[in-house]
Write an enzyme that holds these catalytic residues in place. Sequence first.
Site, PDB file in Angstrom:
ATOM      1  N   LYS A  76     -29.611  12.131  10.726  1.00  0.00           N
ATOM      2  CA  LYS A  76     -30.411  12.050   9.728  1.00  0.00           C
ATOM      3  C   LYS A  76     -31.673  11.840  10.324  1.00  0.00           C
ATOM      4  CE  LYS A  76     -31.428  11.750   5.314  1.00  0.00           C
ATOM      5  NZ  LYS A  76     -32.604  12.859   5.940  1.00  0.00           N
ATOM      6  N   LYS A 112     -33.288  14.395  14.992  1.00  0.00           N
ATOM      7  CA  LYS A 112     -34.617  14.879  14.864  1.00  0.00           C
ATOM      8  C   LYS A 112     -34.592  16.381  15.121  1.00  0.00           C
ATOM      9  CE  LYS A 112     -38.469  13.131  13.127  1.00  0.00           C
ATOM     10  NZ  LYS A 112     -38.826  12.043  11.999  1.00  0.00           N
ATOM     11  N   ASP A 152     -41.073  16.019   7.360  1.00  0.00           N
ATOM     12  CA  ASP A 152     -41.752  15.251   8.375  1.00  0.00           C
ATOM     13  C   ASP A 152     -43.108  15.870   8.556  1.00  0.00           C
ATOM     14  OD1 ASP A 152     -41.188  12.970  10.653  1.00  0.00           O
ATOM     15  OD2 ASP A 152     -42.334  14.411  11.746  1.00  0.00           O
ATOM     16  N   SER A 380     -34.333   8.446   1.693  1.00  0.00           N
ATOM     17  CA  SER A 380     -33.495   9.509   1.866  1.00  0.00           C
ATOM     18  C   SER A 380     -32.013   9.177   1.730  1.00  0.00           C
ATOM     19  CB  SER A 380     -33.690  10.066   3.439  1.00  0.00           C
ATOM     20  OG  SER A 380     -34.917  10.879   3.275  1.00  0.00           O
TER      21      SER A 380
END
Length: 451
Positions: A76, A112, A152, A380
């Site tokens: 995640k 990421k 992001d 999230s």
Amino acid sequence: MSNLPSEPEFQQAVTEITTTLEPFLAKNPEYRKALEVVQIPERIIQFRVTWERDDGSLAVNRGYRVQFNSALGPYKGGLRLHPSVNLSILKFLGFEQIFKNALTGLMMGGGKGGCDFDPKGKSDNEIRKFCYAFMQELSRHIGDNTDVPAGDIGTGGREIGFMFGAYKKYRNEFSGILTGKGADWGGSFIRPEATGYGLVYYVTEMLRDLDGTDWKGKRVLISGAGNVAQYAALKVIELGGTVLSLSDSTGALIATGSEGFTPADVAAIADIKLQRKSLTALDAGSKFTWHKGARPWTLFEKADIALPSASQNELNGEEAKALIKAGVRYVAEGSNMGCTQDAIDIFEASRQTAALSGDKGSIVYYAPGKAANAGGVAVSGLEMAQNSQRLKWTPEEVDAKLKDIMITCYNTCKATGTLYSDAAIPSLVAGANIAGFIKVADAMRAQGDWW
């Protein structure tokens, strides 16, 4: 850990974690092996993204997904679209994400990803074409039980929508494989607000714990002007604080009067940022002054709280000294690794000195991003839970769950920092790093990743 001269951001993150873990590792030396293992990503995916510009010419970018650790759940972490994106930055962000996600108490691993694509100056059609090309490869490597990316920097609601649509076409399934989705197609209430709100909820506990106070009358410096900064500012104003600054990569906007920024001012800035314009586009009049190329930290003689909420390494040692001189006593990161190591050292030294002297009035109480800005990934995770159940919670339900998560996160950091520190006032940095590390390391050992 060997030196990684080509990966300075990742090396900085590893060094910061390693240094603060030392009191725990000294008492539990067997965990040094876990630290060695957890520094290496489980998987790095790197790929080419080719897409067509509006003029028909071919563009090519580098895409990445760092699937760092899945001990606690599916990978995640966000997808960053920015020219500065490289493997060092994504590894640093993914490494931090492991422990941040652990602190939420939810079932999420750390990862990421992103691309060195720059959304600025691109048409909606070009962004759509890029997102479809990017997802064509990424869709092979993600899934609601495997890896669930989010937004992001550079990846907002528009980009998430295009990527979700691309995944749905490529895989012929409607699945919760991205978070930050639209409210009518699987998204959660409070997700846009979550990082900013969660930051303020975390600092609320710091204020209450250290001084028995709250936000009323507090002079607050905020950097950034994006999602995190906007919603942190709105929540600070709601709770009675005065927001004195916002900023972007071109400079800092400073309130000249005692009123500070109003919700209307923040709304106007949000509209400007949706158009991907600089803060210089704001019709500020005499209410604000513009400081070209500056950050807020050295521009004030008096302030109480600083919330760096723009990007990594945005507050350095000299700026930390300026904040202390101005009377700032609380610093919490809305951005990831917002403070340089020398700034953190200065804040932590003030905490240790104050603890030894018993003078709480001189402390700077510092909270690292992996704890203070965990609200975004927490919601999230709540979006993932709602998708799994095919239901939708009310804004009030989500906000209450977010607040509980941030309060628990703070209490965990405080309790663990107290356990592994001799200081009367615990280090929230050590607390966050040690608590997150123990949880991940224990899960990895149970699953046979180290022994």
